[in-house]
Each structure stands twice: as C-alpha cells, then as structure tokens.
Design an enzyme around this catalytic site. Structure first.
Site, PDB file in Angstrom:
ATOM      1  N   GLU A  22      -6.068  -0.941   1.825  1.00 33.98           N
ATOM      2  CA  GLU A  22      -5.256  -0.572   0.659  1.00 33.98           C
ATOM      3  C   GLU A  22      -6.025  -0.753  -0.644  1.00 33.98           C
ATOM      4  O   GLU A  22      -6.754  -1.718  -0.806  1.00 33.98           O
ATOM      5  CB  GLU A  22      -3.967  -1.407   0.607  1.00 33.98           C
ATOM      6  CG  GLU A  22      -3.061  -1.240   1.811  1.00 33.98           C
ATOM      7  CD  GLU A  22      -2.486   0.174   1.950  1.00 33.98           C
ATOM      8  OE1 GLU A  22      -2.695   1.009   1.050  1.00 33.98           O
ATOM      9  OE2 GLU A  22      -1.829   0.429   2.979  1.00 33.98           O
ATOM     10  N   PHE A  61      -3.015   5.341  -8.648  1.00 25.74           N
ATOM     11  CA  PHE A  61      -3.814   5.178  -9.867  1.00 25.74           C
ATOM     12  C   PHE A  61      -3.129   5.920 -11.023  1.00 25.74           C
ATOM     13  O   PHE A  61      -2.984   5.390 -12.122  1.00 25.74           O
ATOM     14  CB  PHE A  61      -5.223   5.731  -9.608  1.00 25.74           C
ATOM     15  CG  PHE A  61      -6.242   5.435 -10.665  1.00 25.74           C
ATOM     16  CD1 PHE A  61      -7.243   4.505 -10.446  1.00 25.74           C
ATOM     17  CD2 PHE A  61      -6.234   6.125 -11.872  1.00 25.74           C
ATOM     18  CE1 PHE A  61      -8.212   4.254 -11.417  1.00 25.74           C
ATOM     19  CE2 PHE A  61      -7.197   5.878 -12.841  1.00 25.74           C
ATOM     20  CZ  PHE A  61      -8.189   4.941 -12.607  1.00 25.74           C
TER      21      PHE A  61
END
Ligand code: GTP
Ligand code: NAG
Ligand code: NAG
Ligand code: NAG
Length: 436
Positions: A62, A396
């Site tokens: 992750e 992100f």
C-alpha cells in the site's frame, strides 16, 4: 501477559488520566523500565505511564496516501477507546514503500515528524513516535500482535454484519518465532522489536468493531497488523475530518513548497487568499474564499495506473490536449505538473508542453526530504493552484482535493480529473464537504 516486560494499566486510573487530559508529549519515566512491574512502583511515578499503546501496520504494497487514510480509521478507534481508558497511538514509522524508489537513499524508520506536524496530530488524539514508545514502555516489546484478515468463508450477499473472531491464520505469516518464542518480523525496520504473543483475527466491519476486544484483554501494548482490513467508522463525518484536518504537513515541507510558488509561479498566500494557520483547529474557511495562484495544477498518475491499460487514464497526448484547453479557458499561462511518470514520458511531456513547470529536486533535496517529502511538496503546490485536475481514483489526487477543501477553494476548481482517451462516461470526482 503479566510476565511480559510491561504489565498492563489499571482501568480506573487510566480513565482519570483521560479526565485530566494527559496525552502525548510527556517524557519517558525513568522508573518504568523492563523488570519493574506497575504494581511495584510508587504511586506518583506510575501515573504517567499508565496508558495503553496501540500500534499498527499496513499491507506492505500500500502507498503513502492510502496509509494516510488508514491513519484516519485508526484515529477513530483511539477516540472510541479513550471513552473508557487512556490509550495512545504509536505512530508507525515510515519506510520500505514500494513507490519510494530513489536509489541510495535511506528510507526506513522515518518518524512522522519528517512528514507531518506532530503537535498538530496531538491536538486530535494522543500520539507518540515509535522511539518514544520504546523508551516509555520499557523496551521494544509488543505484548500482543493481532494479524487482521478476512473470513476464510467470505460473506454472502445480503448478510453483511460486523464481526470479529480469533481464527487460524489464513495467509502464510510474515513473522517467525525466535529461540525465546517471541515473534520477529518487519516491525517498521526495527529489528530488535519482538511480539510476545501473536494471534490472527478475522474481521468484518469498521474500526470500532475491535474496541470491545481491546478493552477486554490485559495486554498493555497491542499492534494491529494489516490494519487496512478495518473500514472507516464514518467516512466523511466530523471525526473523519477532524483527523484529516489534524494531518498538517511538516513545516519545512510547506516552506519549500511556498518558496517554489513564489519563485516559479508568482504565487503567495496573500495574493492568492490562501492564508494558512498551522493550528488546524483555526482553519475554517468558507468555500470560494481561496483564489489560488495564477497556474493550473495537474496530478498525472502514471506507472501502475497505465500498466493495466485502464480506460480512465489518458495518454500523454490526451492529457496535454486537456491541459492546453484548461489553460485557455481559465486564462492561465503557467501549468505545474506533479507526476510519477518515467523519464521517457516526462521527455515526451516536455516536448508537447514546453511551458510545463515541475518541482525537480536535486539529489541532496531528495536525501533531505525523502520521496515522501517530495510527494508532499508536489501535493502542496497542486493544492494552491487556481484550478486543479487530477487522475481518476488516485489516493494521491484525493488527498489534494481534501487539502484544497481545507484551504477554502470553490469545489468547481478542485473536483476534476482527466478522462481516458476513449472513455465514454467520464464521471468526475465526488465533492466531500468538511464537517466542522
Ligand atoms: N513526487 C510525486 N510522487 C508521486 C506522484 N504521483 C505518485 N507518486 C508516488 O507514487 C505513490 C502513489 O501511491 P499512493 O500515494 O498510494 O497514491 P495512488 O496514486 O492512489 O496509488 P495507489 O495507492 O497505488 O493506488 C505516491 O505515494 C508517491 O510516492 C507525483 O505526482 N509526484
Ligand atoms: C472478555 O473476556 C472474557 C474472558 O476472557 C470472555 O469470556 C468474553 O467473551 C470477552 N468479551 C469480549 C467482548 O471479548
Ligand atoms: C505576478 O502577479 C501579479 C498579479 O498578482 C502581476 O501584477 C505580476 O505582473 C505578475 N508577475 C509576473 C512576473 O508574472
Ligand atoms: C489553537 O487554536 C485553539 C482555538 O481554536 C486555541 O484554543 C489553542 O490554544 C491554539 N493552540 C495553539 C498551540 O496555538
């Protein structure tokens, strides 16, 4: 676990600690070293350490931004536990992330203070860094490790229920036992750390499903490995946002981003109406107040996002066409691009979009700020753009949305993403409103 290096706390005293508002930041207590048990200590000296420690880790593949999401879930669990006992969250050191590929740079055992403002985190829940945990709890011992997993039998459609059970481990364990029958494992790169007891737990549900179990056992320090198996207690609610807002980036990274904005993007907080208060509890900006710097902010996620030939991610040509259109319609001359693209793609981007501006760190800067810090600087600059466009389902990009929401941007300038070249139904990101 009474035989472990550190015994457990007394619930009553712990609750008192909560009442008195004791939290992170206290110096380790000399008296509380391995070999002492809580009951043999004089009352006064034993007060501060009488809190329980929650540690956690996440599935190794992750990325950084998904891990930030897991932090929010665990913070919610801490809040639930604090209603009954004094607990503190031990911040899992950063490192060995798949995406952090800059060569020759030491990127393990990174404390949270390198990326986040720890006093800010502490205004939300009590937190300490891992090394403080070692000092304070009497050594690198974790009384109980729970490895979280799903249920082997899965779950039948329509029969969802929250549950948790000790079960045999499904996957091959990433821990091994040493000669003393302690558990050795990754432990964020701290090789000397040992787990005294280890159990696999099948879980289905949100983080607080595990609270009754934690309150019912005597282990003073408990680690939840594979913590991403726990879901949000309430995604997008006040708890979620309090924790998200408390995750203020470290000052030195914000400063580097701000300097870059001034020097290359003609952007300052004053002109752009993006005044920031490091004390996040004071950040409550009406949407539409922030204007942002005179540039387009772009997050173009590549690498594994294109390897799978996803149809919601554009080609470089497609992205450039969209960028040029946005520059025109928003009457902007500058474009800041954050991307994880490989060198060849960046060269192509430069050819097609010569005016593109990027934050290009020197080796020394990467060594100083690490890949994680460079990514934060990219996010910070994108968060201050007059208009932002990101990549479909990239955590992100999601974290940039949230940062812009905190800064008070008009949602129209934030919740935008590129469409795949052939994508028919290009749904745009959801607007998540802050609950204060
Ligand atoms: N500096 C920089 N790094 C980036 C950029 N895009 C991606 N990365 C790196 O690649 C990682 C991407 O993983 P995540 O942070 O988890 O975000 P994500 O885009 O949702 O990716 P997945 O979680 O793998 O789906 C980041 O943490 C960065 O290390 C970028 O624009 N700039
Ligand atoms: C608490 O512990 C007792 C004894 O170990 C056990 O019988 C009980 O089921 C536990 N309760 C919970 C909620 O875990
Ligand atoms: C910077 O922005 C201001 C307006 O905020 C403008 O007057 C000035 O000309 C800009 N400078 C440059 C170098 O673009
Ligand atoms: C942060 O702001 C709050 C008010 O929102 C105030 O009570 C607190 O004292 C401030 N903390 C610091 C360290 O400035």
């Amino acid at each position: 676990m009474a035989s472990g290096p550190a015994g457990r706390s007394f619930p009553l005293l712990s609750s008192l600690l909560v009442l008195f508002g004791l939290s992170a930041g206290q110096p380790p207590f000399e008296a509380f070293k391995a070999g002492h048990s809580a009951s043999s200590l004089p009352a006064a000296a034993s007060v501060a350490p009488l809190r329980r420690y929650l540690l956690y880790d996440v599935n190794p593949p992750e990325g950084f931004n998904l891990r930030r999401d897991v932090y929010i879930r665990i913070a919610s669990l801490i809040k639930t536990l604090l209603k009954n006992e004094a607990w503190v969250l031990v911040l899992p050191p950063w490192g060995r992330l798949y995406h952090w590929q800059s060569p020759d740079i030491h990127q393990i055992r990174i404390p949270w203070s390198e990326f986040f403002d720890v006093p800010g985190l502490s205004k939300n829940i009590p937190v300490i860094e891992y090394e403080q945990f070692i000092a304070e709890s009497g050594g690198p011992f974790i009384n109980q490790v729970y490895v979280l997993q799903n249920y082997a039998e899965g779950w039948k459609e329509g029969t969802w229920e929250e549950k948790i059970d000790e079960r045999p481990c499904i996957d091959q364990l990433t821990y091994s036992t040493d000669s003393q029958n302690y558990y050795r494992g990754w432990f964020w790169g701290y090789e000397e750390t040992r787990g005294l007891k280890l159990t696999c737990l099948s879980v289905q549900g949100s983080t607080s499903v595990i609270a009754p179990l934690l309150l019912n056992i005597s282990a003073r320090s408990v680690m939840l490995d594979r913590a991403e198996n726990l879901l949000h207690d309430h995604y997008g609610g006040k708890d979620y946002w309090d924790t998200r807002r408390s995750m203020v980036f470290a000052r030195h990274l914000r400063m580097v981003g701000n300097l870059f904005r001034t020097e290359h993007l003609n952007s300052t907080d004053e002109k752009d109406r993006t005044q920031y208060d490091e004390n996040w509890t004071k950040m409550k900006v009406k949407l539409g107040t922030a204007k942002g710097g005179p540039y387009l902010g772009v997050h173009l996620r590549r690498k594994d996002f294109i390897w799978g030939h996803r149809n919601d991610v554009p080609s470089i040509e497609g992205a450039v066409k969209k960028i040029q259109g946005l520059l025109k319609s928003h009457k902007l001359e500058r474009v800041f691009v954050a991307t994880d693209a490989i060198v060849e793609e960046i060269e192509k981007l430069k050819r097609l979009l010569p005016e593109m501006i990027r934050f290009e760190p020197t080796w020394e800067e990467i060594e100083l700020y690490k890949d994680g810090g460079i990514a934060i600087i990219d996010q910070w600059i994108c968060a201050h753009a007059r208009y932002f466009i990101g990549t479909s389902v990239s955590t992100f990009s999601f974290r940039i949305h949230e940062e812009r929401e905190i800064l008070g941007f008009d949602p129209k300038t934030t919740y935008n993403r590129f469409c795949g070249d052939e994508e028919r139904n290009c749904e745009q990101p959801t607007h998540w409103k802050i609950v204060y």
